[in-house]
Write a protein that holds these residues in place. Structure first.
Motif, PDB file in Angstrom:
ATOM      1  N   LEU A 131      -8.799 -16.948  24.555  1.00 53.06           N
ATOM      2  CA  LEU A 131     -10.199 -17.011  24.145  1.00 53.06           C
ATOM      3  C   LEU A 131     -10.921 -18.079  24.958  1.00 53.06           C
ATOM      4  O   LEU A 131     -10.526 -19.247  24.940  1.00 53.06           O
ATOM      5  CB  LEU A 131     -10.273 -17.338  22.647  1.00 53.06           C
ATOM      6  N   GLU A 132     -12.011 -17.683  25.635  1.00 49.72           N
ATOM      7  CA  GLU A 132     -12.688 -18.596  26.557  1.00 49.72           C
ATOM      8  C   GLU A 132     -14.099 -18.956  26.089  1.00 49.72           C
ATOM      9  O   GLU A 132     -14.926 -18.081  25.826  1.00 49.72           O
ATOM     10  CB  GLU A 132     -12.771 -17.971  27.952  1.00 49.72           C
ATOM     11  N   ALA A 133     -14.372 -20.253  26.016  1.00 52.87           N
ATOM     12  CA  ALA A 133     -15.738 -20.753  25.828  1.00 52.87           C
ATOM     13  C   ALA A 133     -16.417 -20.813  27.200  1.00 52.87           C
ATOM     14  O   ALA A 133     -15.759 -21.076  28.208  1.00 52.87           O
ATOM     15  CB  ALA A 133     -15.717 -22.124  25.182  1.00 52.87           C
ATOM     16  N   LEU A 134     -17.736 -20.604  27.230  1.00 52.63           N
ATOM     17  CA  LEU A 134     -18.480 -20.534  28.486  1.00 52.63           C
ATOM     18  C   LEU A 134     -19.645 -21.504  28.489  1.00 52.63           C
ATOM     19  O   LEU A 134     -20.195 -21.835  27.428  1.00 52.63           O
ATOM     20  CB  LEU A 134     -19.015 -19.116  28.710  1.00 52.63           C
ATOM     21  N   ASN A 135     -20.062 -21.925  29.684  1.00 52.33           N
ATOM     22  CA  ASN A 135     -21.214 -22.834  29.743  1.00 52.33           C
ATOM     23  C   ASN A 135     -22.516 -22.070  29.501  1.00 52.33           C
ATOM     24  O   ASN A 135     -22.663 -20.914  29.884  1.00 52.33           O
ATOM     25  CB  ASN A 135     -21.235 -23.594  31.072  1.00 52.33           C
ATOM     26  N   ILE A 136     -23.427 -22.749  28.836  1.00 49.95           N
ATOM     27  CA  ILE A 136     -24.745 -22.166  28.554  1.00 49.95           C
ATOM     28  C   ILE A 136     -25.833 -22.851  29.378  1.00 49.95           C
ATOM     29  O   ILE A 136     -27.022 -22.610  29.169  1.00 49.95           O
ATOM     30  CB  ILE A 136     -25.085 -22.280  27.051  1.00 49.95           C
ATOM     31  N   ILE A 137     -25.417 -23.701  30.317  1.00 48.88           N
ATOM     32  CA  ILE A 137     -26.355 -24.477  31.126  1.00 48.88           C
ATOM     33  C   ILE A 137     -26.783 -23.718  32.368  1.00 48.88           C
ATOM     34  O   ILE A 137     -27.965 -23.672  32.720  1.00 48.88           O
ATOM     35  CB  ILE A 137     -25.723 -25.820  31.553  1.00 48.88           C
ATOM     36  N   THR A 138     -25.812 -23.085  33.026  1.00 46.11           N
ATOM     37  CA  THR A 138     -26.050 -22.480  34.339  1.00 46.11           C
ATOM     38  C   THR A 138     -25.798 -20.990  34.372  1.00 46.11           C
ATOM     39  O   THR A 138     -26.592 -20.229  34.920  1.00 46.11           O
ATOM     40  CB  THR A 138     -25.146 -23.154  35.400  1.00 46.11           C
ATOM     41  N   ASP A 139     -24.677 -20.532  33.792  1.00 41.96           N
ATOM     42  CA  ASP A 139     -24.221 -19.161  34.022  1.00 41.96           C
ATOM     43  C   ASP A 139     -24.341 -18.215  32.834  1.00 41.96           C
ATOM     44  O   ASP A 139     -24.492 -17.015  33.023  1.00 41.96           O
ATOM     45  CB  ASP A 139     -22.750 -19.185  34.465  1.00 41.96           C
ATOM     46  N   HIS A 140     -24.223 -18.718  31.603  1.00 39.64           N
ATOM     47  CA  HIS A 140     -24.100 -17.816  30.457  1.00 39.64           C
ATOM     48  C   HIS A 140     -25.008 -18.261  29.306  1.00 39.64           C
ATOM     49  O   HIS A 140     -24.544 -18.487  28.182  1.00 39.64           O
ATOM     50  CB  HIS A 140     -22.641 -17.750  29.994  1.00 39.64           C
ATOM     51  N   VAL A 141     -26.282 -18.376  29.587  1.00 39.03           N
ATOM     52  CA  VAL A 141     -27.256 -18.793  28.574  1.00 39.03           C
ATOM     53  C   VAL A 141     -27.178 -17.849  27.372  1.00 39.03           C
ATOM     54  O   VAL A 141     -27.162 -16.632  27.533  1.00 39.03           O
ATOM     55  CB  VAL A 141     -28.685 -18.779  29.161  1.00 39.03           C
ATOM     56  N   GLY A 142     -27.105 -18.428  26.176  1.00 39.86           N
ATOM     57  CA  GLY A 142     -27.074 -17.626  24.962  1.00 39.86           C
ATOM     58  C   GLY A 142     -25.693 -17.322  24.434  1.00 39.86           C
ATOM     59  O   GLY A 142     -25.558 -16.721  23.364  1.00 39.86           O
ATOM     60  N   ASN A 143     -24.645 -17.748  25.140  1.00 32.14           N
ATOM     61  CA  ASN A 143     -23.289 -17.490  24.659  1.00 32.14           C
ATOM     62  C   ASN A 143     -23.008 -18.320  23.404  1.00 32.14           C
ATOM     63  O   ASN A 143     -23.348 -19.499  23.332  1.00 32.14           O
ATOM     64  CB  ASN A 143     -22.267 -17.840  25.742  1.00 32.14           C
ATOM     65  N   PHE A 144     -22.377 -17.722  22.409  1.00 35.13           N
ATOM     66  CA  PHE A 144     -22.144 -18.418  21.150  1.00 35.13           C
ATOM     67  C   PHE A 144     -21.017 -19.446  21.251  1.00 35.13           C
ATOM     68  O   PHE A 144     -21.150 -20.584  20.809  1.00 35.13           O
ATOM     69  CB  PHE A 144     -21.826 -17.415  20.035  1.00 35.13           C
ATOM     70  N   LEU A 145     -19.883 -19.048  21.822  1.00 32.18           N
ATOM     71  CA  LEU A 145     -18.733 -19.946  21.906  1.00 32.18           C
ATOM     72  C   LEU A 145     -18.916 -20.877  23.100  1.00 32.18           C
ATOM     73  O   LEU A 145     -18.705 -20.488  24.248  1.00 32.18           O
ATOM     74  CB  LEU A 145     -17.434 -19.146  22.035  1.00 32.18           C
ATOM     75  N   GLN A 146     -19.279 -22.128  22.801  1.00 34.34           N
ATOM     76  CA  GLN A 146     -19.676 -23.072  23.844  1.00 34.34           C
ATOM     77  C   GLN A 146     -18.728 -24.260  23.982  1.00 34.34           C
ATOM     78  O   GLN A 146     -18.740 -24.932  25.019  1.00 34.34           O
ATOM     79  CB  GLN A 146     -21.067 -23.618  23.523  1.00 34.34           C
ATOM     80  N   HIS A 147     -17.933 -24.546  22.968  1.00 35.42           N
ATOM     81  CA  HIS A 147     -17.165 -25.789  22.955  1.00 35.42           C
ATOM     82  C   HIS A 147     -15.684 -25.553  22.700  1.00 35.42           C
ATOM     83  O   HIS A 147     -15.289 -24.653  21.952  1.00 35.42           O
ATOM     84  CB  HIS A 147     -17.731 -26.750  21.908  1.00 35.42           C
TER      85      HIS A 147
END
Length: 272
Positions: A143-159
């Protein structure tokens, strides 16, 4: 620790079937890629077998979201397809995310109409079944969290905390997290502290520098210290280089290997 090349970002100057041998020649133990639907599966398996290189995994969810309770059945159906593909080509894992991702990793739907409670409970509920599928199939799920700063704005799992606490609660040996250093530097920082807190839940690691998502040594992340930290924690998993070469693949590989050749080796120049 085992080195893994993402061949959707590295070796892109070569035809698909030649990337496997190129990665093997450069010293990688395995390869990974993104969407299995974009590639000839028979060619992929044959190319890996011919090069005698392992396939670590690929993305397993695509068009559906863990956080949407209405998509649970469709999500699990597609995940089962991905698990079947992993078995077909000899891959050892699949990577999953909270939200469906479109072209270039764009988050398809932010789900602003759903509360965080609904999103979190839906994700947990579906992950319980994901863990069971992983255990039954023998295919690891990360299970991967993604950055919401540059590439994946709006992704829920961030941390990392949310991802790792969920996998700890589910407590399956086949459900872990994918810790992406590039994404988490952007979202939360404190990389070494995070590794110490959650290393027992890490099934795979991704490496790229910030900014630019290029090879280590091109940005602000002090990868010397991070690799020392991983060695001290006795991390035994794969480190996947999911990065875009700043110039071309061979220069990126030189930088990658400069951090790797000796257990306590330090490159000639530290990252800037």
């Amino acid at each position: 620790m085992r080195q893994c090349a993402c061949i959707d970002t590295l070796y892109t100057e070569l035809p698909w079937e030649k990337r496997f041998q190129a990665a093997k020649n450069d010293g990688f133990e395995s390869v990974e890629f993104w969407d299995w639907r974009n590639h000839d599966l028979d060619c992929t398996r044959t190319s890996a077998e011919k090069a005698k290189i392992k396939i670590s995994g690929f993305n397993g969810d695509a068009d559906f979201s863990l956080i949407d309770p209405k998509q649970k059945e469709k999500y699990l159906d597609f995940l089962q397809q991905s698990i079947a593909v992993a078995k077909k080509i000899g891959a050892e894992s699949v990577t999953i995310h909270s939200n469906a991702l479109g072209p270039n990793g764009v988050v398809v739907h932010y789900y602003t109409e759903l509360s965080n409670t609904v999103k979190l409970c839906s994700m947990y509920d579906t992950l319980l079944v994901c863990a069971k599928l992983a255990e039954e199939s023998g295919i690891q799920i990360n299970l991967e969290a993604l950055n919401i700063i540059t590439d994946h704005v709006g992704n829920f799992l961030q941390h990392t905390q949310m991802a790792a606490e969920i996998t700890r609660l589910i407590h399956s040996p086949k459900l872990k997290i994918l810790y992406d250093i590039y994404h988490m530097q952007l979202n939360e920082g404190s990389i070494c502290d995070t590794l110490h807190k959650y290393h027992d839940q890490i099934g795979h690691i991704h490496v790229a520098d910030v900014p630019g998502r290029h090879e280590p040594g091109t940005g602000e992340i002090h990868y010397i210290k991070i690799f020392q930290c991983l060695k001290s924690l006795q991390y035994k998993g794969r480190i996947g280089y999911e990065l875009f070469p700043k110039t071309h693949t061979q220069e990126a590989v030189k930088a990658i290997m400069s951090y790797w050749n000796l257990p306590d080796a330090v490159p000639n120049q530290e990252p800037g």
